[in-house]
Scaffold this active site. Structure first.
Site, short mmCIF file in Angstrom:
data_model
loop_
_atom_site.label_atom_id
_atom_site.label_comp_id
_atom_site.label_asym_id
_atom_site.label_seq_id
_atom_site.Cartn_x
_atom_site.Cartn_y
_atom_site.Cartn_z
N ASP A 1 0.86 -1.19 0.00
CA ASP A 1 0.00 0.00 0.00
C ASP A 1 0.90 1.23 0.00
OD1 ASP A 1 -1.90 1.94 0.29
OD2 ASP A 1 -2.67 1.25 2.23
N LYS B 1 -13.68 1.20 3.00
CA LYS B 1 -13.63 1.70 4.38
C LYS B 1 -14.93 2.43 4.61
CE LYS B 1 -8.62 2.29 4.77
NZ LYS B 1 -7.53 3.25 4.49
#
Ligand code: SMG
Ligand code: MG
Length: 368
Positions: free
Chosen positions: A188, A262
């Site tokens: 990431d 998210k």
């Protein structure tokens, strides 16, 4: 249900270790915690905005301001039909998704508790436990990183995600892949690269990653589509996906093969469900990301991750990795990479008032 009272707390929980990403470092998890009360029931939502606008444009202060001025008045003292009704009212407020998510998730919790069903069931979840991975911050040295990966592999995490940034990428991956040839591995970058870095990003292909998360600018879906044509590693988007509309655009453009959902980043469970539907239609797998949440936000994450489309291990690792103590019980802990989905009403976790008050550094009550 009528919401009689909202309590907005500022909570600060020390982390056991410093979490470093390409955009900054976290020592203390500071967040807003929203409690919505109706009669004898309470629903809880965690706002995942951080102190500074480095991951998202929102911050604790902007979220608090929007909650006070625009969002809490939509529910306080009013008959609310549910989180979906709130989403419709709140649609007039643009952006500010983390602030919206705090109210929306608290309402999901409250309404599920009122019906006596688990949040997982209320959302359409089908799993009784979820597979979890872990996100490892940028380590000071290659040796420290390899040691950290080994510890988490030994704990049974189903996928290891490494934070990377320019200068801390190919060499580190070579060391980790060399030491652990067969683990499910991802990276990431939190938007730290540009298309000019294509040679470096293409060099990562040889490590057989499951995907590379958010390599490029958070507002540039088209650049990710271009990168996808240039490299072999599948791309997963995080920051770039703020809504189901973003998800559909990114999928249509070929900008991602995987999406990190998210709840706070997209404004609540309702929008997460819309992304779930769009991704299912396109055959795109999802996983649930994390924002170093306390037990409240973590429980919301576990509930959404229990849906069928969340078919890859997410970032919802054990609470005890980050925190000596948590504000809920039971604590959400993974064993051998599996985390049980709480079956009790609502999120299935209860806030422990005494512990919460020790970590509370600010508190305001709002009534109609
Ligand atoms: O374990 O909740 C966790 C952290 C997961 O890496 C994680 N989150 O971009 O996916 C991401 C980051 C954003 C938060 S960094 C403070
Ligand atoms: Mg990310």
């Amino acid at each position: 249900m009528k919401i009689d009272l909202a309590v907005l707390r500022t909570v600060e929980m020390p982390l056991k270790f410093k979490f470093r990403t390409s955009f900054g470092e976290t020592n203390v998890k500071k967040f807003l915690l929203l409690e919505l009360r109706s009669g004898g029931l309470a629903g809880w939502g965690e706002c995942v905005a951080e102190e500074d606008p480095f991951f998202s444009p929102e911050t604790l202060d902007t979220a608090r301001a929007i909650l006070e001025r625009n969002l809490l008045p939509l529910v306080l003292g009013r008959e609310t039909a549910g989180p979906g009704a709130f989403d419709l009212l709140a649609a007039r407020v643009r952006g500010n998704r983390m602030a919206k998510g705090a109210v929306e998730t608290a309402l999901w919790d409250l309404f599920a508790r009122a019906r006596g069903v688990s949040l997982s069931k209320a959302l359409g979840g089908t799993r009784s436990s979820i597979e979890v991975g872990v996100s490892l911050g940028i380590a000071p040295t290659v040796e420290a990183l390899v040691e950290n990966v080994g510890r988490h592999v030994a704990q049974g995490y189903r996928r290891i995600k490494l934070k990377i940034e320019p200068g801390c990428d190919v060499e580190r991956l070579r060391a980790v892949r060399g030491a652990f040839p067969s683990i499910v591995l991802t990276v990431d970058a939190n938007a730290a690269y540009t298309l000019g870095d294509t040679p470096t990003l293409a060099a990562i292909d040889e490590f057989g990653l499951d995907y590379m998360e958010q390599p490029l600018h958070h507002e540039d879906i088209a650049a990710h589509a271009e990168l996808a044509r240039r490299i072999g590693t599948p791309i997963c988007l995080d920051e770039s996906i703020r809504s189901a509309a973003d998800a559909k655009a990114a999928i249509a453009l070929g900008a991602c093969k995987v999406i990190n959902v998210k709840i706070g980043r997209v404004g609540g469970h309702g929008e997460a469900l819309a992304i779930h539907e769009a991704a299912a239609a396109a055959g795109i797998p999802l996983w649930c990301g994390g924002m170093l949440e306390s037990g409240v936000g973590r429980a919301h994450n576990v509930a959404i991750a229990s849906l069928a489309g969340f078919s890859k291990p997410g970032d919802t690792s054990s609470s005890s990795r980050y925190f000596e103590e948590d504000i809920v019980e039971p604590r959400l802990e993974a064993t051998a990479g599996l985390m049980p989905v709480p079956a009790g009403p609502g999120t299935g976790v209860e806030v422990r008032a005494a512990i919460l008050s020790r970590f509370t550094t600010g508190k305001r009550e709002y009534r109609a």
